[in-house]
Each structure stands twice: as structure tokens, then as C-alpha cells.
Design an enzyme around this catalytic site. Structure first.
Site, PDB file in Angstrom:
ATOM      1  N   CYS A   1     -19.563   2.462   7.269  1.00  8.92           N
ATOM      2  CA  CYS A   1     -18.919   1.777   8.387  1.00  8.92           C
ATOM      3  C   CYS A   1     -17.633   2.550   8.675  1.00  8.92           C
ATOM      4  CB  CYS A   1     -18.627   0.326   8.018  1.00  8.92           C
ATOM      5  SG  CYS A   1     -17.644  -0.568   9.246  1.00  8.92           S
TER       6      CYS A   1
ATOM      7  N   ARG B   1     -18.775  -2.253  16.839  1.00  5.66           N
ATOM      8  CA  ARG B   1     -18.056  -3.511  16.626  1.00  5.66           C
ATOM      9  C   ARG B   1     -16.730  -3.547  17.385  1.00  5.66           C
ATOM     10  NH1 ARG B   1     -17.578  -3.711  11.152  1.00  5.66           N
ATOM     11  NH2 ARG B   1     -19.649  -4.651  11.079  1.00  5.66           N
TER      12      ARG B   1
ATOM     13  N   CYS C   1       0.361   4.719   6.877  1.00  8.54           N
ATOM     14  CA  CYS C   1      -0.308   4.552   8.160  1.00  8.54           C
ATOM     15  C   CYS C   1       0.637   3.856   9.144  1.00  8.54           C
ATOM     16  CB  CYS C   1      -1.581   3.733   7.990  1.00  8.54           C
ATOM     17  SG  CYS C   1      -2.711   4.383   6.727  1.00  8.54           S
TER      18      CYS C   1
ATOM     19  N   CYS D   1       0.837  -1.203   0.000  1.00 12.92           N
ATOM     20  CA  CYS D   1       0.000   0.000   0.000  1.00 12.92           C
ATOM     21  C   CYS D   1       0.871   1.251   0.000  1.00 12.92           C
ATOM     22  CB  CYS D   1      -0.912   0.001   1.225  1.00 12.92           C
ATOM     23  SG  CYS D   1      -2.026   1.426   1.281  1.00 12.92           S
TER      24      CYS D   1
ATOM     25  N   CYS E   1       0.144   0.125  10.314  1.00 16.87           N
ATOM     26  CA  CYS E   1      -0.213  -0.914   9.352  1.00 16.87           C
ATOM     27  C   CYS E   1       0.989  -1.684   8.812  1.00 16.87           C
ATOM     28  CB  CYS E   1      -0.989  -0.286   8.192  1.00 16.87           C
ATOM     29  SG  CYS E   1      -1.639  -1.520   7.032  1.00 16.87           S
TER      30      CYS E   1
ATOM     31  N   CYS F   1     -16.970  -8.947   4.809  1.00 16.81           N
ATOM     32  CA  CYS F   1     -16.227  -7.709   4.547  1.00 16.81           C
ATOM     33  C   CYS F   1     -14.942  -8.036   3.802  1.00 16.81           C
ATOM     34  CB  CYS F   1     -15.907  -6.996   5.853  1.00 16.81           C
ATOM     35  SG  CYS F   1     -17.349  -6.713   6.903  1.00 16.81           S
TER      36      CYS F   1
ATOM     37  N   CYS G   1     -19.603  -5.827   2.482  1.00 17.88           N
ATOM     38  CA  CYS G   1     -18.876  -4.629   2.906  1.00 17.88           C
ATOM     39  C   CYS G   1     -17.500  -4.663   2.254  1.00 17.88           C
ATOM     40  CB  CYS G   1     -18.739  -4.591   4.426  1.00 17.88           C
ATOM     41  SG  CYS G   1     -17.826  -3.156   5.072  1.00 17.88           S
TER      42      CYS G   1
END
Length: 325
Positions: free
Chosen positions: A192, A264, A61, A57, A64, A101, A132
Site C-alpha cells: 500500500c 484510496r 517529515c 517520531c 507531520c 490499518c 494493514c
């Protein structure tokens, strides 16, 4: 005491802080009261998260392991085949999950990937499961295509407060996140969105994160609250764990500010005791990710969750059931 029949989008920091600072028993009583006014308190939604594209990616972040920029050595892989995703969805449904998801490690999807993504959504929907996806930022055309395929929910976490956001991510802004949420909601896809605790943020950052969600034009239907799972070779690899009582307070505040959202318990449950998870359910959490893995992090397996549900007298929501009153 907050009137749970009134859905507000104009919460102030002072109001949220006053709720958060209540004696713990008073806070939990208020949160449980709100929860019971809106949901069956003994029903929990179970979702399954599948990693459909790993690593590489372009975002940075700090939490991550899939970022190509923050020191992690997780290899980049291509988007997996549609039939592999659908096979995993079938297994998830057989094991009791009602929502599937799909997450991809992208800044945003490329046009060449859209046909596969559409086929995944259509295939999962054909099984009768809710769908999702979390794919990073979306443009208008991508949102329209996913909506046309029948995508039910789009996950795009804001992660933390606007103030603290640049300490965690520099390759996009907090405003970019909000723009994507607005684009998805305006297209008629349910939102979400939640955040992560334990990245070095302050108590006020946690409150401000919830306020940013609670004061959107519409509350997210699902609000995942993650406890950071420090990943090797990432900038937050040595982050201090979140105190359990502090985590429960955030769950309770989220329930009070967003009475009808599904809250959640997401990443980090492997580091929580059963007692902490039980307090979270009492404070208003009513959704979990099931299965052994969440993207690249560990998660309690089906057996452990079944034992915990049995001890607490909790029942999984059936397919199509919202648990709402």
C-alpha cells in the site's frame, strides 16, 4: 485510448504528461472507462485507520504533527495495549469496515515492540478482517515476523517525487522508501503506497510520484492519495490548499497508470466538497478511510459518508470483496 487489459511498468514521463494534459472531460472518460473494465464502478472499499503509537517520531517529515523534530508539540506516547486495538477493530467491523490499518509514529519498530505488533495482526485477522500496518522502515527479520503473523498489507507512502523528496524529508531518502516497499513485496505482503498533494510540489512532481509507483515491478494493491491537511507548528502549516480540479486529474492519471490498484481517498476529505469527492469516484477512486479521525487529523464521520454514498448510489464492498471484475 489506453488498453486497460495491458498492465504496464514502463510508462514514460511524456506519455503520462500527455494523458494528464487532456481536456478534463476526455481524461475523466478515459479514467472511468479503465475503471469500469477492472472494477464495479459503484463499489467502494472502506478501511479504518488506528493510531497505535502517537508522537515522538525521529523523522522530520515536514507535514507531520507526530515528528519530534519539526516543531510540533504533540506528546510522545507508548505503543497502546493489544486489547485496546482489538476492541477498536471490532467496532470498525461492526460499522462496515473490511480492512483495519494500524499506524505507529516510528522511524522503524524496535525489537521489544514486535510481540505486541504480531499479536495485533493475529487478533485482527481472527476477526476476519484484512490487516494493514504502517510502522516506518522494516528490516528482513521484522518483515518475516509480520508475514508469519498474517499481515495482509504494508503501507509505506513515497509521499512525493524523488526530486522533491528532500524538500519534505531529510532523515531518510526516497531510495530508503523504495527499498522497504521491495522488501515487503518480496516477502509476499501486499504493498500500500501513495503520496500527498499540496506540499509545494509542482505538477511534474505529482506525475513523477505516480510514475515511480506505476513502474515498480508490481503495482501497489492500494494507492492512497492524500490532500495535505496543514497541521499547526509544522513547516507546512501555511501551505496553500490543492485545487480540486488538479486533485481529480491526479486521481484519474493514477487510475489509468495502475488499472487494478485500489485508489484510496485518504487524508483531506474534510476539506473537499461532496462534488469534488464525487468527481474523484468518477475518476477511479474506489476506497476511503472511514471514521472520525485519521491518526491526528479529522476525517468525515460514518454518517456523512453514508449520506454521500446514498446520494451517489455507491455501496460499500463486503468483507472479502475486492470489487474487481
Amino acid at each position: 485510448m489506453t488498453d486497460a487489459s495491458i498492465i504496464r511498468h514502463d510508462w514514460t514521463r511524456a506519455e503520462a504528461q500527455a494523458i494528464f494534459d487532456q481536456p478534463f472531460n476526455d481524461l475523466l472518460f478515459q479514467a472511468q472507462t479503465v475503471h469500469r473494465q477492472n472494477f464495479d464502478p459503484n463499489k467502494v472499499q472502506r478501511s479504518r485507520l488506528s493510531n497505535i503509537k502517537t508522537g515522538g517520531c525521529a523523522e522530520d517529515c515536514a507535514y507531520c504533527s507526530q515528528s519530534a523534530r519539526n516543531g510540533s508539540h504533540l506528546p510522545a506516547k507508548k505503543l497502546i495495549e493489544v486489547e485496546r486495538v482489538l476492541a477498536e477493530a471490532r467496532r470498525a467491523k461492526e460499522q462496515g469496515s473490511t480492512r483495519f490499518c494500524m499506524g505507529a509514529a516510528w522511524r522503524s519498530p524496535k525489537e521489544r515492540d514486535m510481540d505486541q505488533l504480531v499479536a495485533m495482526v493475529e487478533g485482527v485477522r481472527a476477526m476476519g478482517m484484512e490487516t494493514c500496518m504502517t510502522l516506518g522502515m522494516l528490516d528482513d527479520d521484522q518483515v518475516i515476523r509480520l508475514k508469519g503473523a498474517g499481515l495482509d498489507y504494508y503501507n509505506h507512502n513515497i509521499d512525493t517525487s524523488e526530486r522533491y523528496y528532500p524538500e519534505v524529508i531529510t532523515t531518510r531518502t526516497f531510495a530508503d522508501r523504495i527499498d522497504t516497499l521491495n522488501r515487503v513485496r518480496e516477502a509476499g505482503i501486499k504493498v500500500c503506497s501513495g503520496g500527498i498533494l499540496g506540499m509545494g510540489e509542482t505538477e511534474m512532481d505529482r506525475i513523477d510520484m505516480l510514475l515511480a509507483l506505476a513502474n515498480l515491478a508490481e503495482h501497489p494493491d492500494s494507492v492512497p492519495i492524500n490532500q495535505l491537511m496543514p497541521m499547526p507548528d509544522t513547516p507546512l502549516a501555511d501551505a496553500e490548499p490543492v485545487d480540486g480540479i488538479d486533485f481529480v486529474r491526479v486521481i484519474a492519471l493514477a487510475r489509468i497508470l495502475m488499472p487494478k490498484a485500489h485508489l484510496r481517498l485518504s487524508a483531506g476529505r474534510t476539506a473537499m466538497s461532496e462534488e469534488t469527492q464525487a468527481l474523484c469516484f468518477f475518476a477511479g477512486a474506489n476506497s476511503i478511510f472511514s471514521g472520525d479521525v485519521l491518526l491526528t487529523a479529522e476525517n468525515p464521520g460514518e454518517d456523512k459518508d453514508s449520506v454521500l454514498f446514498g446520494r451517489l448510489g455507491l455501496e460499500p464492498m463486503d468483507l472479502g470483496e475486492t470489487g474487481a471484475r
